[in-house]
Design an enzyme around this catalytic site. Sequence first.
Site, PDB file in Angstrom:
ATOM      1  N   GLU A 143      91.121   3.350  -1.981  1.00 42.34           N
ATOM      2  CA  GLU A 143      90.405   2.465  -2.918  1.00 42.34           C
ATOM      3  C   GLU A 143      91.268   1.224  -3.055  1.00 42.34           C
ATOM      4  O   GLU A 143      92.329   1.260  -3.676  1.00 42.34           O
ATOM      5  CB  GLU A 143      90.205   3.181  -4.253  1.00 42.34           C
ATOM      6  CG  GLU A 143      88.911   2.763  -4.938  1.00 42.34           C
ATOM      7  CD  GLU A 143      89.063   1.543  -5.816  1.00 42.34           C
ATOM      8  OE1 GLU A 143      89.147   0.416  -5.250  1.00 42.34           O
ATOM      9  OE2 GLU A 143      89.105   1.701  -7.039  1.00 42.34           O
TER      10      GLU A 143
ATOM     11  N   CYS B 180      90.829  -4.091  -9.531  1.00 44.00           N
ATOM     12  CA  CYS B 180      90.205  -4.344  -8.224  1.00 44.00           C
ATOM     13  C   CYS B 180      88.764  -4.823  -8.348  1.00 44.00           C
ATOM     14  O   CYS B 180      88.276  -5.504  -7.456  1.00 44.00           O
ATOM     15  CB  CYS B 180      90.290  -3.088  -7.354  1.00 44.00           C
ATOM     16  SG  CYS B 180      89.608  -1.642  -8.189  1.00 44.00           S
TER      17      CYS B 180
END
Length: 493
Positions: free
Chosen positions: A260, A294
């Site tokens: 991720e 993110c």
Amino acid sequence: MSIFRGRGTPTVTSHFIDGGWTDRSGPTFEVRNPFDDALVAEAAAGSTADMRAAIDAASAAFPAWADLAPGARQQLFLRAADIVDRRHEELVQLMALEGGASRAFSSFQIRLSSAMLRQAASWAYLPAGDVLRSDAPGRMAMVTRKPLGVVAGFTPWNGAFYLAWRTFLLPMAFGNTTVIKPSELAPLSAGLIHAEILQEAGFPPGSFNVVTNAPGDAPALADLFFDSPAVRCINFTGSDKTARILGERAGRALKRLVLELGGFNPVVILEDADIEESIRAVTFGAFLHQGQVCMNSRKVYVARAAHDEFVAGLSNRVRALKSGDPTDPDVVIGPLITDRAVEQIDERVRDAVDRGATLVTGGRFDGRVYEPTILAHVPADAICTTGSDETFGPLLVIEAFDDLDVALRDAQNTPYGLSASIMTADRARGWDIAERFDAGIVHVNAPTMASEAALPVGGVKDSGWGRSGHYAIEDFTEIRLMTVSSEPGRYPF
Ligand code: ADP
């Protein structure tokens, strides 16, 4: 007593291996508050022997954890969820002091964490396989899902508390045991505090282990993940730069790697969008945790007809966000994690302004607190707008568009593909545009950060692969085909 003792009382931490805390006599490294540099903890600087012990403990605990009755596993997760809720205030303090997280961000993480634990409690009952049809007479075929073994996890410093759960809880829910290596920048909120919670909830020894490491020691410890036959999968949340290094190691060791990584996360605002709602969604999406997540929005494309009203409203709202010490409950913008992070944002703001960009608001800093910053008229060659290198901080680029196709092309001209948003009153049109995005997550009329514990998060392209939520069963289990034949076979020779 908790390993976290609150402001002004630095703690000495140890590793959590095989259900207990190791002794505190070894070397340590300092963990400092990013806002005022106060010492938060002297954390244990793990050795390869510590990591080996943790992997051995996880490996020994695996068969019993994999076989644990679903009801028993469910109870453990539910108990852990209650403990997270009970410790809410202390967790808010910890995330502020160690990670610079505002109350808004830490509460967001705590709610998501206990929700995910409650989701995970139900995953214990997900079907264990399928019965399939076979062309061979009298043959019954089935696939059964099996956990992999030990899953090793790297937990990040940014959304430390929630992202750590996401890193090890998903593999554990599907019957794997885990060893995690928290970020050097936040070892308490990215792992050690979870060990306390799981210990209190009664998780069996060895099912969950944490080894912390001093800066610079990560490669040697990570090597053990790749070299150990017991570790079957590595779950990494971090930068694509480090992911590429890990990917090479995983290739050589033939290890499963779940990633991720970062994102560029564009927002497209059409001329018919609710401008007030768009302003709220973009303020939250771009500036939650000072832009250090993110899924933060990095660039907004707004239809020219709506541009001026949107920019005026957004800059007013953003200027009103209180900055400073995140232990103040009214502060929304806390410090960036390191001096280097401040330098990087400032370099990128200067680079854009030098090339002719307009500084709408922000562009200054005090210590590590960087003002939420908005740039407009940014030339295409400015680093912050190319979309090829994630700008991890409170910097948002806004661009007016006349031609939606051009805007969408530009919004996708990035190696990342994590999250995107479209704001419009016309949901059908929003849906059509969403279909054109190459991203793991596309929202219509919600921020790029619209996370929920049960919904799958994950990226495409350089944002990584693998998904959270119950879809993670694909990443953290494998299937076994089994057949039982009741009639003699027909063979060609
Ligand atoms: P960030 O810059 O967001 O901290 P990184 O991707 O640099 O993210 O680091 C994330 C994690 O990867 C940390 O736990 C760090 O210790 C680890 N790490 C960094 N470099 C390496 C490396 N060369 N080998 C193994 N692990 C690494």
